[in-house]
Design a protein around this motif. Structure first.
Motif, PDB file in Angstrom:
ATOM      1  N   ARG A  76      56.642  85.063  16.890  1.00  0.00           N
ATOM      2  CA  ARG A  76      55.998  84.144  15.944  1.00  0.00           C
ATOM      3  C   ARG A  76      55.552  84.801  14.644  1.00  0.00           C
ATOM      4  O   ARG A  76      54.845  84.185  13.854  1.00  0.00           O
ATOM      5  CB  ARG A  76      54.802  83.460  16.615  1.00  0.00           C
ATOM      6  N   THR A  77      55.920  86.051  14.408  1.00  0.00           N
ATOM      7  CA  THR A  77      55.510  86.711  13.166  1.00  0.00           C
ATOM      8  C   THR A  77      56.441  86.299  12.015  1.00  0.00           C
ATOM      9  O   THR A  77      57.571  85.857  12.258  1.00  0.00           O
ATOM     10  CB  THR A  77      55.590  88.243  13.309  1.00  0.00           C
ATOM     11  N   PRO A  78      55.962  86.436  10.752  1.00  0.00           N
ATOM     12  CA  PRO A  78      56.834  86.125   9.605  1.00  0.00           C
ATOM     13  C   PRO A  78      58.127  86.953   9.624  1.00  0.00           C
ATOM     14  O   PRO A  78      59.190  86.459   9.237  1.00  0.00           O
ATOM     15  CB  PRO A  78      55.961  86.484   8.397  1.00  0.00           C
ATOM     16  N   GLU A  79      58.057  88.202  10.097  1.00  0.00           N
ATOM     17  CA  GLU A  79      59.250  89.064  10.146  1.00  0.00           C
ATOM     18  C   GLU A  79      60.285  88.478  11.113  1.00  0.00           C
ATOM     19  O   GLU A  79      61.481  88.435  10.813  1.00  0.00           O
ATOM     20  CB  GLU A  79      58.894  90.486  10.606  1.00  0.00           C
ATOM     21  N   ALA A  80      59.807  88.016  12.266  1.00  0.00           N
ATOM     22  CA  ALA A  80      60.729  87.433  13.248  1.00  0.00           C
ATOM     23  C   ALA A  80      61.299  86.109  12.731  1.00  0.00           C
ATOM     24  O   ALA A  80      62.454  85.774  13.008  1.00  0.00           O
ATOM     25  CB  ALA A  80      60.017  87.233  14.586  1.00  0.00           C
ATOM     26  N   SER A  81      60.486  85.357  11.967  1.00  0.00           N
ATOM     27  CA  SER A  81      60.972  84.096  11.377  1.00  0.00           C
ATOM     28  C   SER A  81      62.140  84.364  10.464  1.00  0.00           C
ATOM     29  O   SER A  81      63.174  83.682  10.516  1.00  0.00           O
ATOM     30  CB  SER A  81      59.885  83.421  10.539  1.00  0.00           C
ATOM     31  N   MET A  82      61.967  85.344   9.597  1.00  0.00           N
ATOM     32  CA  MET A  82      63.023  85.643   8.619  1.00  0.00           C
ATOM     33  C   MET A  82      64.252  86.231   9.312  1.00  0.00           C
ATOM     34  O   MET A  82      65.381  85.905   8.958  1.00  0.00           O
ATOM     35  CB  MET A  82      62.468  86.594   7.550  1.00  0.00           C
ATOM     36  N   ALA A  83      64.014  87.053  10.310  1.00  0.00           N
ATOM     37  CA  ALA A  83      65.143  87.627  11.061  1.00  0.00           C
ATOM     38  C   ALA A  83      65.931  86.507  11.742  1.00  0.00           C
ATOM     39  O   ALA A  83      67.167  86.501  11.744  1.00  0.00           O
ATOM     40  CB  ALA A  83      64.637  88.629  12.104  1.00  0.00           C
ATOM     41  N   ALA A  84      65.203  85.506  12.286  1.00  0.00           N
ATOM     42  CA  ALA A  84      65.863  84.364  12.949  1.00  0.00           C
ATOM     43  C   ALA A  84      66.718  83.597  11.954  1.00  0.00           C
ATOM     44  O   ALA A  84      67.871  83.249  12.233  1.00  0.00           O
ATOM     45  CB  ALA A  84      64.809  83.441  13.546  1.00  0.00           C
ATOM     46  N   SER A  85      66.121  83.334  10.799  1.00  0.00           N
ATOM     47  CA  SER A  85      66.850  82.578   9.774  1.00  0.00           C
ATOM     48  C   SER A  85      68.117  83.329   9.375  1.00  0.00           C
ATOM     49  O   SER A  85      69.182  82.721   9.210  1.00  0.00           O
ATOM     50  CB  SER A  85      65.932  82.368   8.566  1.00  0.00           C
ATOM     51  N   GLN A 122      62.139  79.649   1.075  1.00  0.00           N
ATOM     52  CA  GLN A 122      63.265  80.565   1.300  1.00  0.00           C
ATOM     53  C   GLN A 122      64.054  80.181   2.555  1.00  0.00           C
ATOM     54  O   GLN A 122      65.281  80.127   2.560  1.00  0.00           O
ATOM     55  CB  GLN A 122      62.723  81.997   1.441  1.00  0.00           C
ATOM     56  N   ARG A 123      63.320  79.866   3.613  1.00  0.00           N
ATOM     57  CA  ARG A 123      64.008  79.507   4.860  1.00  0.00           C
ATOM     58  C   ARG A 123      64.723  78.152   4.735  1.00  0.00           C
ATOM     59  O   ARG A 123      65.820  77.983   5.256  1.00  0.00           O
ATOM     60  CB  ARG A 123      63.020  79.487   6.035  1.00  0.00           C
ATOM     61  N   ASP A 124      64.122  77.199   4.020  1.00  0.00           N
ATOM     62  CA  ASP A 124      64.798  75.910   3.774  1.00  0.00           C
ATOM     63  C   ASP A 124      66.136  76.165   3.095  1.00  0.00           C
ATOM     64  O   ASP A 124      67.148  75.567   3.442  1.00  0.00           O
ATOM     65  CB  ASP A 124      63.968  75.035   2.819  1.00  0.00           C
ATOM     66  N   HIS A 125      66.082  77.049   2.090  1.00  0.00           N
ATOM     67  CA  HIS A 125      67.296  77.344   1.333  1.00  0.00           C
ATOM     68  C   HIS A 125      68.346  77.965   2.246  1.00  0.00           C
ATOM     69  O   HIS A 125      69.491  77.545   2.266  1.00  0.00           O
ATOM     70  CB  HIS A 125      66.972  78.255   0.145  1.00  0.00           C
ATOM     71  N   ASN A 126      67.930  78.969   3.014  1.00  0.00           N
ATOM     72  CA  ASN A 126      68.855  79.624   3.952  1.00  0.00           C
ATOM     73  C   ASN A 126      69.445  78.599   4.923  1.00  0.00           C
ATOM     74  O   ASN A 126      70.653  78.562   5.147  1.00  0.00           O
ATOM     75  CB  ASN A 126      68.124  80.660   4.816  1.00  0.00           C
ATOM     76  N   ASP A 127      68.567  77.791   5.510  1.00  0.00           N
ATOM     77  CA  ASP A 127      68.987  76.893   6.588  1.00  0.00           C
ATOM     78  C   ASP A 127      69.897  75.762   6.095  1.00  0.00           C
ATOM     79  O   ASP A 127      70.765  75.297   6.835  1.00  0.00           O
ATOM     80  CB  ASP A 127      67.761  76.289   7.304  1.00  0.00           C
ATOM     81  N   THR A 128      69.684  75.321   4.845  1.00  0.00           N
ATOM     82  CA  THR A 128      70.507  74.204   4.355  1.00  0.00           C
ATOM     83  C   THR A 128      71.773  74.673   3.645  1.00  0.00           C
ATOM     84  O   THR A 128      72.697  73.893   3.462  1.00  0.00           O
ATOM     85  CB  THR A 128      69.719  73.300   3.378  1.00  0.00           C
ATOM     86  N   HIS A 129      71.807  75.943   3.235  1.00  0.00           N
ATOM     87  CA  HIS A 129      72.964  76.424   2.468  1.00  0.00           C
ATOM     88  C   HIS A 129      73.952  77.270   3.260  1.00  0.00           C
ATOM     89  O   HIS A 129      74.971  77.680   2.740  1.00  0.00           O
ATOM     90  CB  HIS A 129      72.512  77.207   1.230  1.00  0.00           C
ATOM     91  N   ARG A 130      73.643  77.577   4.524  1.00  0.00           N
ATOM     92  CA  ARG A 130      74.572  78.423   5.254  1.00  0.00           C
ATOM     93  C   ARG A 130      75.858  77.633   5.545  1.00  0.00           C
ATOM     94  O   ARG A 130      75.860  76.403   5.632  1.00  0.00           O
ATOM     95  CB  ARG A 130      73.939  78.941   6.542  1.00  0.00           C
ATOM     96  N   ALA A 131      76.926  78.383   5.743  1.00  0.00           N
ATOM     97  CA  ALA A 131      78.242  77.762   5.919  1.00  0.00           C
ATOM     98  C   ALA A 131      78.374  77.062   7.270  1.00  0.00           C
ATOM     99  O   ALA A 131      78.953  75.983   7.370  1.00  0.00           O
ATOM    100  CB  ALA A 131      79.328  78.810   5.756  1.00  0.00           C
ATOM    101  N   VAL A 132      77.827  77.682   8.326  1.00  0.00           N
ATOM    102  CA  VAL A 132      77.979  77.066   9.648  1.00  0.00           C
ATOM    103  C   VAL A 132      76.740  76.301  10.079  1.00  0.00           C
ATOM    104  O   VAL A 132      75.626  76.782   9.924  1.00  0.00           O
ATOM    105  CB  VAL A 132      78.267  78.100  10.775  1.00  0.00           C
TER     106      VAL A 132
END
Ligand code: DC
Length: 222
Positions: A88-97, A176-186
């Protein structure tokens, strides 16, 4: 089997609402984000950069991700260790994304999610449940809220958990995560055509929960 898919951006209240709804209906709750977080944490712990697709793929077979239910609550295990809090840390959030943008990672976690759905009535939340994982789900809900409303909620949640972070950082992380999650190819985050849209910006958690229960009951004639 009845399958309920709840998708939406980070901080829309998906997990809290889905967990409560599953308990009320006697369904199994599956938080799929926790699987991506566990895998992301596994890469961080091995010193792998989560954006390095090649390195991540090379270790996919080695990092063991498992899901177990203890007293009805979902726990995630990384290499045998319960990491339900550590993810649940911010680092793990970004790694997940970051790892979630890698096609092989999504394939790897796909069967885990499908196996659970094949054997149980589930409420599953994530980003691609209604579009990819359970396209035949009886109920699909796209739960969203403005970035500011979501950041405010996450900010309070982190504070309550004793892991406070500055509001500006929480908001920047969400954007940042919204951008990653909506713009990824798969399997990018998007509303399935047959998903009911629920914007919770101006709703309390309880109002959002009631709205979700109402949608599920209508769709399942329950
Ligand atoms: O829901 P969450 O914040 O715990 O999810 C963590 C990350 O995992 C999120 O940035 C996107 C990714 N994810 C995904 O790509 N697909 C899912 N079904 C669930 C999460």
């Amino acid at each position: 089997m009845i399958h309920v898919a709840i998708d939406g951006p980070a901080g829309a209240g998906k997990s809290t609402i889905a967990r409560k709804a599953a308990a009320a209906l006697g369904f199994v709750y599956v938080d799929t984000g926790a699987l991506y977080r566990t895998l992301g944490l596994g890469m961080l712990r091995r010193g792998i950069e989560p954006t390095d697709a090649q390195a991540v793929c090379a270790l996919l077979g080695e990092v063991r991700v498992a899901l177990r239910y203890i007293d009805g609550a979902q726990h995630v295990f990384l290499d045998g260790e319960d990491v339900s809090d550590a993810i649940r840390t911010p680092e793990a959030s970004m790694a997940a994304s970051n790892v979630s943008a890698i096609p092989a990672v999504r394939e790897h976690l796909f069967s885990l999610q499908q196996d659970i759905a094949a054997q149980n009535n589930v409420i599953m939340d994530g980003r691609d449940i209604g579009t990819v994982v359970l396209p035949q789900a009886e109920v699909k809900i796209f739960l969203t809220a403005s970035p500011e409303a979501r950041a405010q909620r996450r900010f309070k949640e982190l504070e309550e958990k004793g892991m406070p972070a500055p509001y500006d950082e929480v908001l920047a992380d969400i954007v940042q995560r919204d951008h990653n999650d909506t713009h990824r190819a798969v399997a990018p985050l998007r509303r399935a055509e047959d998903a009911v849209l629920l914007d919770t910006s101006d709703l309390t958690l309880d109002e959002s929960y009631q709205a979700v229960i109402q949608i599920i009951k209508e769709k399942t004639n329950g």
